[in-house]
Write a protein that holds these residues in place. Structure first.
Motif, PDB file in Angstrom:
ATOM      1  N   GLY A   1     -57.259 -26.917  46.540  1.00 23.92           N
ATOM      2  CA  GLY A   1     -58.306 -26.860  47.560  1.00 23.92           C
ATOM      3  C   GLY A   1     -58.404 -28.083  48.454  1.00 23.92           C
ATOM      4  O   GLY A   1     -59.157 -28.082  49.418  1.00 23.92           O
ATOM      5  N   LYS A   2     -57.646 -29.133  48.163  1.00 22.62           N
ATOM      6  CA  LYS A   2     -57.692 -30.332  49.021  1.00 22.62           C
ATOM      7  C   LYS A   2     -56.495 -30.368  49.955  1.00 22.62           C
ATOM      8  O   LYS A   2     -55.360 -30.140  49.527  1.00 22.62           O
ATOM      9  CB  LYS A   2     -57.662 -31.589  48.148  1.00 22.62           C
ATOM     10  CG  LYS A   2     -58.989 -31.945  47.539  1.00 22.62           C
ATOM     11  CD  LYS A   2     -59.069 -33.485  47.357  1.00 22.62           C
ATOM     12  CE  LYS A   2     -60.394 -33.895  46.764  1.00 22.62           C
ATOM     13  NZ  LYS A   2     -60.390 -33.856  45.259  1.00 22.62           N
ATOM     14  N   VAL A   3     -56.756 -30.654  51.255  1.00 19.02           N
ATOM     15  CA  VAL A   3     -55.648 -30.703  52.212  1.00 19.02           C
ATOM     16  C   VAL A   3     -54.775 -31.908  51.902  1.00 19.02           C
ATOM     17  O   VAL A   3     -55.242 -33.044  51.872  1.00 19.02           O
ATOM     18  CB  VAL A   3     -56.170 -30.796  53.664  1.00 19.02           C
ATOM     19  CG1 VAL A   3     -54.992 -30.921  54.636  1.00 19.02           C
ATOM     20  CG2 VAL A   3     -57.003 -29.570  54.009  1.00 19.02           C
ATOM     21  N   ARG A   4     -53.490 -31.656  51.655  1.00 19.37           N
ATOM     22  CA  ARG A   4     -52.579 -32.731  51.286  1.00 19.37           C
ATOM     23  C   ARG A   4     -51.459 -32.902  52.291  1.00 19.37           C
ATOM     24  O   ARG A   4     -50.768 -33.916  52.283  1.00 19.37           O
ATOM     25  CB  ARG A   4     -51.951 -32.456  49.908  1.00 19.37           C
ATOM     26  CG  ARG A   4     -52.941 -32.427  48.774  1.00 19.37           C
ATOM     27  CD  ARG A   4     -53.598 -33.795  48.605  1.00 19.37           C
ATOM     28  NE  ARG A   4     -54.431 -33.820  47.419  1.00 19.37           N
ATOM     29  CZ  ARG A   4     -55.265 -34.815  47.124  1.00 19.37           C
ATOM     30  NH1 ARG A   4     -55.385 -35.846  47.940  1.00 19.37           N
ATOM     31  NH2 ARG A   4     -55.992 -34.777  46.038  1.00 19.37           N
ATOM     32  N   ALA A   5     -51.206 -31.876  53.115  1.00 23.75           N
ATOM     33  CA  ALA A   5     -50.129 -32.017  54.104  1.00 23.75           C
ATOM     34  C   ALA A   5     -50.348 -31.050  55.256  1.00 23.75           C
ATOM     35  O   ALA A   5     -51.064 -30.060  55.136  1.00 23.75           O
ATOM     36  CB  ALA A   5     -48.771 -31.744  53.447  1.00 23.75           C
ATOM     37  N   ARG A   6     -49.735 -31.397  56.409  1.00 30.12           N
ATOM     38  CA  ARG A   6     -49.724 -30.483  57.567  1.00 30.12           C
ATOM     39  C   ARG A   6     -48.277 -30.324  58.005  1.00 30.12           C
ATOM     40  O   ARG A   6     -47.545 -31.302  58.085  1.00 30.12           O
ATOM     41  CB  ARG A   6     -50.556 -31.072  58.713  1.00 30.12           C
ATOM     42  CG  ARG A   6     -52.037 -31.026  58.453  1.00 30.12           C
ATOM     43  CD  ARG A   6     -52.809 -31.307  59.749  1.00 30.12           C
ATOM     44  NE  ARG A   6     -54.180 -30.825  59.619  1.00 30.12           N
ATOM     45  CZ  ARG A   6     -55.141 -31.477  58.976  1.00 30.12           C
ATOM     46  NH1 ARG A   6     -54.903 -32.645  58.423  1.00 30.12           N
ATOM     47  NH2 ARG A   6     -56.360 -30.956  58.894  1.00 30.12           N
TER      48      ARG A   6
ATOM     49  N   ARG B   1     -50.169 -17.932  52.947  1.00 33.60           N
ATOM     50  CA  ARG B   1     -50.676 -17.083  54.053  1.00 33.60           C
ATOM     51  C   ARG B   1     -49.985 -17.524  55.336  1.00 33.60           C
ATOM     52  O   ARG B   1     -50.516 -18.377  56.052  1.00 33.60           O
ATOM     53  CB  ARG B   1     -52.190 -17.245  54.214  1.00 33.60           C
ATOM     54  CG  ARG B   1     -53.030 -16.779  53.051  1.00 33.60           C
ATOM     55  CD  ARG B   1     -53.319 -15.265  53.139  1.00 33.60           C
ATOM     56  NE  ARG B   1     -54.023 -14.835  51.920  1.00 33.60           N
ATOM     57  CZ  ARG B   1     -53.385 -14.461  50.799  1.00 33.60           C
ATOM     58  NH1 ARG B   1     -52.072 -14.462  50.746  1.00 33.60           N
ATOM     59  NH2 ARG B   1     -54.070 -14.090  49.734  1.00 33.60           N
ATOM     60  N   PRO B   2     -48.772 -16.967  55.621  1.00 31.19           N
ATOM     61  CA  PRO B   2     -48.063 -17.443  56.813  1.00 31.19           C
ATOM     62  C   PRO B   2     -48.828 -17.054  58.075  1.00 31.19           C
ATOM     63  O   PRO B   2     -49.448 -15.996  58.088  1.00 31.19           O
ATOM     64  CB  PRO B   2     -46.711 -16.710  56.763  1.00 31.19           C
ATOM     65  CG  PRO B   2     -46.751 -15.807  55.569  1.00 31.19           C
ATOM     66  CD  PRO B   2     -48.072 -15.899  54.931  1.00 31.19           C
ATOM     67  N   PRO B   3     -48.801 -17.843  59.137  1.00 33.31           N
ATOM     68  CA  PRO B   3     -48.049 -19.096  59.213  1.00 33.31           C
ATOM     69  C   PRO B   3     -48.910 -20.330  58.925  1.00 33.31           C
ATOM     70  O   PRO B   3     -48.400 -21.431  59.029  1.00 33.31           O
ATOM     71  CB  PRO B   3     -47.625 -19.106  60.687  1.00 33.31           C
ATOM     72  CG  PRO B   3     -48.790 -18.460  61.396  1.00 33.31           C
ATOM     73  CD  PRO B   3     -49.357 -17.445  60.445  1.00 33.31           C
ATOM     74  N   SER B   4     -50.225 -20.131  58.542  1.00 30.71           N
ATOM     75  CA  SER B   4     -51.084 -21.313  58.667  1.00 30.71           C
ATOM     76  C   SER B   4     -51.614 -21.915  57.369  1.00 30.71           C
ATOM     77  O   SER B   4     -52.215 -22.984  57.398  1.00 30.71           O
ATOM     78  CB  SER B   4     -52.267 -20.969  59.589  1.00 30.71           C
ATOM     79  OG  SER B   4     -52.870 -19.784  59.125  1.00 30.71           O
ATOM     80  N   LEU B   5     -51.435 -21.291  56.231  1.00 27.59           N
ATOM     81  CA  LEU B   5     -52.076 -21.828  55.028  1.00 27.59           C
ATOM     82  C   LEU B   5     -51.229 -21.643  53.775  1.00 27.59           C
ATOM     83  O   LEU B   5     -50.656 -20.573  53.545  1.00 27.59           O
ATOM     84  CB  LEU B   5     -53.437 -21.130  54.824  1.00 27.59           C
ATOM     85  CG  LEU B   5     -54.229 -21.610  53.611  1.00 27.59           C
ATOM     86  CD1 LEU B   5     -54.835 -22.993  53.855  1.00 27.59           C
ATOM     87  CD2 LEU B   5     -55.314 -20.618  53.232  1.00 27.59           C
ATOM     88  N   VAL B   6     -51.188 -22.724  52.949  1.00 28.68           N
ATOM     89  CA  VAL B   6     -50.587 -22.617  51.624  1.00 28.68           C
ATOM     90  C   VAL B   6     -51.530 -23.332  50.652  1.00 28.68           C
ATOM     91  O   VAL B   6     -51.983 -24.439  50.934  1.00 28.68           O
ATOM     92  CB  VAL B   6     -49.189 -23.286  51.559  1.00 28.68           C
ATOM     93  CG1 VAL B   6     -48.596 -23.149  50.146  1.00 28.68           C
ATOM     94  CG2 VAL B   6     -48.253 -22.682  52.595  1.00 28.68           C
TER      95      VAL B   6
END
Ligand code: ANZ
Ligand code: ZN
Length: 828
Positions: free
Chosen positions: A778-783, A818-823
């Motif tokens: 649940g924590k954003v770790r990369a873009r 969830r392509p293309p925007s979320l993993v």
């Protein structure tokens, strides 16, 4: 800008726009084949030519609009395009109208042609008018007659007496497919049979080639049309088997597709109307046979073959011998066996054939099964079993099929028959020769003279055309099946071309399908005066790249045209063996779920639609309605909506303030990308004949351009000019008047139809990237920057690599992608 191209900047006035551009196009005549750049590749866009039955209707409007998308697109792509127009102008309606009105069929025909020609011009179609032809012109039918004579010389045109379907009301011969439920397709009168001497083309000589060459059409013609052609040709493989008939010297041959079932042949059936039946019947049975024959002659072939028809017949008093069992089997006459298919006689196997079984049950004849039905069939199964299975009860002198499968037994039986001289492997076709003579006036006269001394004498080539005499009104009536031409005594009586003695012209005319079997060749060199066409001028165009027309012609017209081209190929006159490289069958225009008809009162009149919405809106509506193959229900259409869209598109042109020729590269990048993507999509969609989607994509471009003008970079941006010019070019495929007017407002000379297709800048097709967010617990770790169409697997792999340090040796329990925007990575 020329005076005629000057436009009112404010008002989208459909009628004014149509009036403005039609004369300009007529002056420019921009669609003449041969006017592309030297060396341009050629493309033949062919539409089924109209029959002049009245004014154009919605159906015509649709075919023409669809064909025009291709023709105009090809011109824009720089091809040299042949898109001709002509009329299939012989035929019965003209003659019937002439009888009703006491007139000449020519008057009706040519008046209707003029009406249609005017409508076609108004409709703004990209035809090459210089090649216009009418099949009823002596300059055309002269060559139809010439071709008939070449077929005659090759033994491909012959005369024979044959029973024909006869409509007593129309006084004419009908083809089988013109008989519907035993009634005339045209007038509903019950059809009878009669014996007439008729002209035929020997299409059957070409049956196998007509089948084989369909390989080339696979994928390029609709599957269902190929299937219909295949079924019409109806190839059957099997064997000819000879049966001895008691009291007859010569054996009688039957055709069977199931020689494996010979042990189950318990009776023998001859077509009641075949001469053999009358020959075989014994004196005791003659009266019964003759009254039965009367009954049979009244039914059509289609009725006779119907599976659910009661199986009538009479015993002929004779016996045949089954060649493998040696048993005597009774010979019957029945109507479910056709005189002109196979050999007109069959071995009946009630254990394996539905119709034979029904007949056996009706007449108390024995049933023997020769194939064991597979498990699951009811115990003591009595009916016919027609499937594969284990062969039983089939052993005899020198042959034992028991235990084999049906295909094995079939081969073994044929080998046995061939060894013993009892039969041979055989192929039969359902296709019949083409009955081409009509006892009617308004057609090409058959160029043959009948001489008491010389017999059939072809009219010499230098005496062609054999022109139709002038007959009007009641003189066109037929009596007793004689052609009305027989009434023209002066015309009929001629000296024999061979001996000079008194002779008579043939009074039949040709089926109009003969006229339409070669018109597409005539278009290639319409002015040719010494032969039907110039092979040198035909070569670069044929086969026609695209043929657009109705599915009602899926069988006969296409089959006959294919046959003609093969014969002409054999004569060395054309190189190709098939006439049409691709085929598109448009759907029907219907109304409220039903075909338009007078009796339903649901007809939609094309002329009044054009008056109300304009040519472009009607054309756009027809093309946008859906895939071209689908029916269009006019009740669900919104020509008003099309009109509003065209108006929106047209207004764009007035908002462009940059000068023509401004370099677009500095313009708004987003709009440029959409413009170039739209052009590329249109190229692919047009090749795939998905014209409706081209319109949808054009609409998107119009909307985006409007936004760019109003809220974005504004009308001065060169990207806006580029977008609007692209809209005009795309629209020119379906809405030529609006497109031309936009083109003029954009500061260009007419005509947009012959400008260049926009060149796609490939670098603008590269899709923009989107940002994918990768979370761990649940924590954003990369873009990540990814393509919008990135696959799930790729995104997962890249995401896991990017967050490896955050996972740090823990077990990855789940990865939600969830392509293309979320993993989201779940670790534990
Ligand atoms: C014996 C047999 C046994 C057949 C069996 C069928 C099944 P297609 O496939 O249409 O070519 N037939 C032959 N000539 C006929 C004619 N003039 N009129 C009506 N029927 C005719 O059909 C060929 C089969 O139709 C032939 O094979 C013959 O019946 C019948 F278990 O022969 B059979
Ligand atoms: Zn003669």
């Amino acid at each position: 800008m020329s005076a005629e191209a000057r436009t009112d900047p404010e008002v989208y006035d459909v009628a004014a726009i149509q009036e403005r551009w039609r004369p300009v196009w007529e002056r420019l005549d921009p669609f003449r084949a041969g006017t592309a750049a030297p060396g341009a590749e050629k493309r033949y866009a062919l539409t089924m030519f109209p029959y002049p039955s009245g004014d154009l209707h919605m159906g015509h409007a649709e075919v023409f609009a669809l064909n025009d998308v291709l023709a105009r697109y090809w011109w824009l792509r720089g091809y040299d395009v042949l898109n001709p127009i002509g009329w299939d102008s012989f035929g019965l309606p003209a003659e019937n109208a002439a009888i009703r009105n006491g007139a000449d069929p020519r008057a009706w025909t040519y008046a209707n042609i003029e009406t249609q020609a005017e409508s076609i011009r108004r409709y703004g179609l990209a035809f090459d008018w210089s090649r216009r032809l009418h099949t009823s012109d002596p300059e055309y039918y002269r060559w139809t007659q010439w071709l008939f004579l070449r077929f005659y010389e090759r033994g491909l045109a012959y005369r024979k007496a044959s029973p024909v379907n006869w409509c007593p009301q129309d006084q004419t011969v009908l083809a089988n497919e013109q008989v519907v439920g035993g009634h005339c397709e045209r007038c509903g009168t019950a059809v009878t049979k009669r014996e007439l001497t008729q002209w035929f083309f020997k299409v059957t000589d070409y049956a196998q080639r007509l089948l084989d060459d369909m390989e080339d059409l696979q994928g390029a013609w609709p599957d269902r049309v190929l299937t219909m052609q295949r079924n019409w040709i109806g190839r059957s493989e099997g064997a000819h088997v000879r049966f001895t008939i008691e009291g007859r010297e010569e054996p009688v041959t039957v055709f069977t597709t199931r020689p494996d079932t010979l042990f189950g042949a318990t009776f023998f059936v001859v077509a009641a109307d075949a001469p053999l039946a009358a020959e075989l019947v014994t004196d005791e049975q003659r009266a019964a046979f003759e009254s039965y024959l009367e009954e049979v002659r009244r039914a059509s072939d289609i009725e006779r073959l119907a599976a659910d028809r009661p199986k009538t017949g009479v015993f002929l008093g004779r016996y045949a011998v089954n060649p493998v069992t040696g048993q005597r089997i009774p010979v019957w006459a029945a109507d479910y066996v056709l005189a002109d298919y196979g050999t007109g006689a069959i071995m009946a196997v009630p254990g394996g054939d539905e119709r034979d079984h029904a007949f056996a049950v009706a007449h108390g004849l024995p049933v023997v099964h020769t194939v064991q039905p597979p498990e699951g069939f009811p115990e003591g199964f009595e009916g016919p079993y027609t499937g594969d299975g284990v062969v039983i009860a089939s052993a005899g002198d020198g042959i034992d099929l028991d235990g084999m499968t049906v295909p094995e037994a079939t081969r073994a039986m044929i080998d046995h028959l061939e060894r013993r001289g009892l039969g041979t492997r055989a192929v039969t076709y359902r296709l019949r020769d083409w009955l081409l003579s009509r006892q009617r006036f308004w057609g090409a006269p058959i160029p043959v003279v009948h001489c008491p001394g010389c017999g059939e004498v072809p009219v010499p080539d230098d005496q062609l055309p054999v022109r139709l005499p002038d007959l009007v009104g009641d003189q066109l009536r037929q009596e007793g099946g004689r052609s009305p031409l027989a009434n023209a005594t002066d015309w009929v009586e001629v000296p024999c071309p061979r001996c000079g003695g008194d002779a008579r012209r043939d009074t039949d005319t040709m089926d109009t399908f003969v006229d339409s079997s070669w018109y597409f060749l005539r278009y290639c060199s319409p002015d040719e005066e010494t032969r039907p066409f110039d092979p040198e001028r035909v070569r670069p165009w044929m086969p026609a790249h695209s043929y657009v027309g109705g599915v009602e012609h899926a069988i006969l017209h296409l089959l006959y045209s294919r046959f003609f081209v093969k014969v002409l190929h054999d004569m060395g006159m054309v190189e190709v063996t098939e006439p049409f490289a691709t085929l598109l069958n448009q759907g029907q225009v219907i109304n409220q779920g039903k075909a338009m008809s007078k009796s339903l009162g649901n007809g939609v009149d094309l002329g009044s639609m054009i008056d109300a919405y304009g040519v472009d809106a009607v054309r756009l509506t027809l093309v946008f309605a859906g895939p071209p193959e689908d029916d269009i229900d006019w009740a669900d259409m919104s020509p008003g909506g099309s009109l509003r869209f065209l108006q929106r598109a047209w207004r764009l042109a007035g908002d462009v303030t940059s000068a023509p020729g401004t370099d677009p590269t500095a313009g708004d990048a987003e709009l440029r990308r959409l413009t170039h993507r739209t052009v590329r999509a249109a190229e692919e969609l047009i090749e795939a004949r998905r014209f409706n989607v081209v319109v949808a994509r054009t609409m998107e471009l119009v909307n985006a351009t409007r936004k760019a003008i109003d809220a974005g970079p504004g009308g001065a941006d060169p990207a806006v000019r580029e977008a609007v010019e692209t809209v005009a070019i795309l629209l020119s495929l379906v809405a030529p008047y609006t497109a031309e007017d936009m083109w003029a407002r954009l500061g260009h000379e007419p005509t947009v139809a012959r400008t260049r297709w926009p060149e796609v800048d490939e670098s603008l097709l590269v899709q923009e990237t989107v940002t994918a967010v990768v979370q761990v617990m649940g924590k954003v770790r990369a873009r990540l920057e990814v393509q919008p169409d990135v696959s799930e697997a790729d995104l997962r792999e890249r995401a896991l690599a990017a967050v490896a340090e955050h996972v740090d040796g823990r077990e990855v329990r789940r990865v939600i992608v969830r392509p293309p925007s979320l993993v989201n990575v779940v670790v534990g």
